[in-house]
Motif scaffolding. Sequence first.
Motif, mmCIF file in Angstrom:
data_model
loop_
_atom_site.group_PDB
_atom_site.id
_atom_site.type_symbol
_atom_site.label_atom_id
_atom_site.label_comp_id
_atom_site.label_asym_id
_atom_site.label_seq_id
_atom_site.Cartn_x
_atom_site.Cartn_y
_atom_site.Cartn_z
ATOM 1 N N ALA A 140 0.828 -1.205 0.000
ATOM 2 C CA ALA A 140 0.000 0.000 0.000
ATOM 3 C C ALA A 140 0.863 1.256 0.000
ATOM 4 O O ALA A 140 0.574 2.225 -0.718
ATOM 5 C CB ALA A 140 -0.931 -0.009 1.212
ATOM 6 N N ASP A 141 1.928 1.251 0.796
ATOM 7 C CA ASP A 141 2.840 2.404 0.803
ATOM 8 C C ASP A 141 3.476 2.600 -0.572
ATOM 9 O O ASP A 141 3.582 3.720 -1.070
ATOM 10 C CB ASP A 141 3.940 2.201 1.852
ATOM 11 N N GLY A 142 3.928 1.499 -1.172
ATOM 12 C CA GLY A 142 4.575 1.594 -2.470
ATOM 13 C C GLY A 142 3.646 2.114 -3.542
ATOM 14 O O GLY A 142 3.994 3.020 -4.310
ATOM 15 N N LEU A 143 2.447 1.560 -3.609
ATOM 16 C CA LEU A 143 1.491 1.994 -4.628
ATOM 17 C C LEU A 143 1.034 3.424 -4.386
ATOM 18 O O LEU A 143 0.805 4.177 -5.335
ATOM 19 C CB LEU A 143 0.281 1.053 -4.637
ATOM 20 N N GLY A 144 0.916 3.799 -3.111
ATOM 21 C CA GLY A 144 0.464 5.156 -2.800
ATOM 22 C C GLY A 144 1.498 6.219 -3.110
ATOM 23 O O GLY A 144 1.142 7.360 -3.449
ATOM 24 N N ALA A 145 2.774 5.862 -3.004
ATOM 25 C CA ALA A 145 3.834 6.853 -3.175
ATOM 26 C C ALA A 145 4.503 6.818 -4.539
ATOM 27 O O ALA A 145 5.187 7.779 -4.922
ATOM 28 C CB ALA A 145 4.897 6.667 -2.093
ATOM 29 N N ALA A 146 4.319 5.750 -5.290
ATOM 30 C CA ALA A 146 5.097 5.569 -6.517
ATOM 31 C C ALA A 146 4.596 6.412 -7.673
ATOM 32 O O ALA A 146 5.378 6.848 -8.519
ATOM 33 C CB ALA A 146 5.085 4.108 -6.924
ATOM 34 N N ARG A 173 7.991 2.651 -11.334
ATOM 35 C CA ARG A 173 8.279 1.312 -10.820
ATOM 36 C C ARG A 173 9.507 1.304 -9.930
ATOM 37 O O ARG A 173 9.547 0.604 -8.917
ATOM 38 C CB ARG A 173 8.480 0.366 -11.999
ATOM 39 N N THR A 174 10.523 2.091 -10.268
ATOM 40 C CA THR A 174 11.729 2.143 -9.439
ATOM 41 C C THR A 174 11.415 2.660 -8.054
ATOM 42 O O THR A 174 11.880 2.117 -7.041
ATOM 43 C CB THR A 174 12.791 3.028 -10.103
ATOM 44 N N ARG A 175 10.606 3.716 -7.989
ATOM 45 C CA ARG A 175 10.221 4.267 -6.681
ATOM 46 C C ARG A 175 9.326 3.283 -5.928
ATOM 47 O O ARG A 175 9.428 3.167 -4.704
ATOM 48 C CB ARG A 175 9.499 5.600 -6.870
ATOM 49 N N ILE A 185 9.441 0.001 -5.923
ATOM 50 C CA ILE A 185 10.282 -1.019 -5.301
ATOM 51 C C ILE A 185 11.063 -0.434 -4.127
ATOM 52 O O ILE A 185 11.222 -1.071 -3.080
ATOM 53 C CB ILE A 185 11.232 -1.633 -6.349
ATOM 54 N N ALA A 186 11.541 0.801 -4.285
ATOM 55 C CA ALA A 186 12.315 1.438 -3.219
ATOM 56 C C ALA A 186 11.458 1.664 -1.979
ATOM 57 O O ALA A 186 11.900 1.426 -0.848
ATOM 58 C CB ALA A 186 12.888 2.757 -3.717
ATOM 59 N N VAL A 187 10.233 2.144 -2.165
ATOM 60 C CA VAL A 187 9.351 2.400 -1.024
ATOM 61 C C VAL A 187 8.977 1.096 -0.336
ATOM 62 O O VAL A 187 8.944 1.007 0.896
ATOM 63 C CB VAL A 187 8.089 3.157 -1.483
ATOM 64 N N MET A 188 8.717 0.063 -1.106
ATOM 65 C CA MET A 188 8.351 -1.221 -0.514
ATOM 66 C C MET A 188 9.503 -1.824 0.277
ATOM 67 O O MET A 188 9.279 -2.581 1.224
ATOM 68 C CB MET A 188 7.889 -2.189 -1.610
ATOM 69 N N ALA A 189 10.733 -1.497 -0.102
ATOM 70 C CA ALA A 189 11.904 -2.031 0.600
ATOM 71 C C ALA A 189 12.198 -1.278 1.894
ATOM 72 O O ALA A 189 12.964 -1.760 2.740
ATOM 73 C CB ALA A 189 13.127 -1.984 -0.313
ATOM 74 N N ASP A 190 11.588 -0.102 2.068
ATOM 75 C CA ASP A 190 11.802 0.696 3.273
ATOM 76 C C ASP A 190 11.157 -0.006 4.470
ATOM 77 O O ASP A 190 9.967 -0.332 4.430
ATOM 78 C CB ASP A 190 11.169 2.081 3.085
ATOM 79 N N MET A 199 2.201 -3.320 -11.400
ATOM 80 C CA MET A 199 3.584 -3.492 -10.986
ATOM 81 C C MET A 199 4.451 -4.179 -12.029
ATOM 82 O O MET A 199 5.671 -4.051 -11.996
ATOM 83 C CB MET A 199 3.639 -4.303 -9.682
ATOM 84 N N GLY A 200 3.840 -4.924 -12.914
ATOM 85 C CA GLY A 200 4.612 -5.646 -13.909
ATOM 86 C C GLY A 200 5.211 -6.941 -13.413
ATOM 87 O O GLY A 200 5.975 -7.600 -14.124
ATOM 88 N N GLY A 201 4.877 -7.344 -12.189
ATOM 89 C CA GLY A 201 5.427 -8.567 -11.629
ATOM 90 C C GLY A 201 5.023 -8.712 -10.178
ATOM 91 O O GLY A 201 4.046 -8.113 -9.725
ATOM 92 N N ILE A 202 5.798 -9.496 -9.437
ATOM 93 C CA ILE A 202 5.440 -9.794 -8.048
ATOM 94 C C ILE A 202 6.690 -9.896 -7.190
ATOM 95 O O ILE A 202 7.788 -10.175 -7.687
ATOM 96 C CB ILE A 202 4.628 -11.112 -7.984
ATOM 97 N N ASN A 203 6.506 -9.641 -5.909
ATOM 98 C CA ASN A 203 7.566 -9.865 -4.921
ATOM 99 C C ASN A 203 6.933 -10.436 -3.664
ATOM 100 O O ASN A 203 5.729 -10.736 -3.633
ATOM 101 C CB ASN A 203 8.335 -8.572 -4.632
ATOM 102 N N GLY A 204 7.712 -10.597 -2.605
ATOM 103 C CA GLY A 204 7.196 -11.199 -1.390
ATOM 104 C C GLY A 204 6.063 -10.412 -0.764
ATOM 105 O O GLY A 204 5.099 -10.990 -0.255
ATOM 106 N N ASP A 205 6.162 -9.075 -0.778
ATOM 107 C CA ASP A 205 5.097 -8.250 -0.217
ATOM 108 C C ASP A 205 3.787 -8.440 -0.973
ATOM 109 O O ASP A 205 2.713 -8.502 -0.360
ATOM 110 C CB ASP A 205 5.494 -6.773 -0.254
ATOM 111 N N ALA A 206 3.863 -8.524 -2.283
ATOM 112 C CA ALA A 206 2.651 -8.713 -3.083
ATOM 113 C C ALA A 206 2.042 -10.087 -2.851
ATOM 114 O O ALA A 206 0.820 -10.248 -2.884
ATOM 115 C CB ALA A 206 2.963 -8.510 -4.562
#
Length: 237
Positions: free
Chosen positions: A83-89, A93-95, A97-102, A208-215
């Motif tokens: 939610a943070d990543g999608l809300g701030a990006a 896409r680069t932002r 991933i960066a926000v989700m990693a915070d 997002m174009g893909g998936i990660n652990g958070d998704a």
Amino acid sequence: MKCLLLATGFLTRIPVPAITVPPADFAATIRYYPIVGLLIGFTVAVVGWMGAQVDPWLGALAALTMWVGITGALHLDGLGDLADGLGAAHGDRTRLIAVMADPHIGSFGVVAIVLQLLAKLVLLHALSPMAWWPLILLPFAARIGPLVWARWLPPLKPGLGASVAGAVRYRDLIGWGAVWTGACALLPALIVTPLLIGGWALYLRHRMGGINGDAHGAGIELVETALLLILMIASRL
């Protein structure tokens, strides 16, 4: 057996023996996620039923507390990060991933987690006059999702999403699909599970174009809540 223990230790806070395995074996634990879902669902159902003997709201709160506690809020954390990543990006896409990693959580994440918990609490209370056994099957069905998402969506970056990408075989999907079919005979509301899992996959591919652990974690949470809603609606029809 090792993979099942690893999956249990990863997805829950249930104590399991410490096991050291190669990365490929750890990735293979994804094949056992639905079994762990049954364990989670059984525990939640029993605790909810016990609390409901005193009061329906107490049963709902007890079930929700156990749901969060036994999973260590693992998937809620993923929902908050997403939610943070999608809300701030804002489409970057680069932002994203960066926000989700915070490791810190922002306002979007807080709101998403609070709404998720409230939704589950209200829906659990709405279901409390019914039998509690259907809750055993909901976490199971939701945890078939990661097998599908790992197989169909490209990983966004190195991490959990990438490590499990090649671990899911077609026979795993077929096997769990057969078990899900049997579960639908017991709980017809589960028939919508492929639509929910497929819909989340389409959404992630578009946004997002893909998936990660958070998704993965966010998807599990949302599918569980959607199944709770559908089960509640079906009980009223």
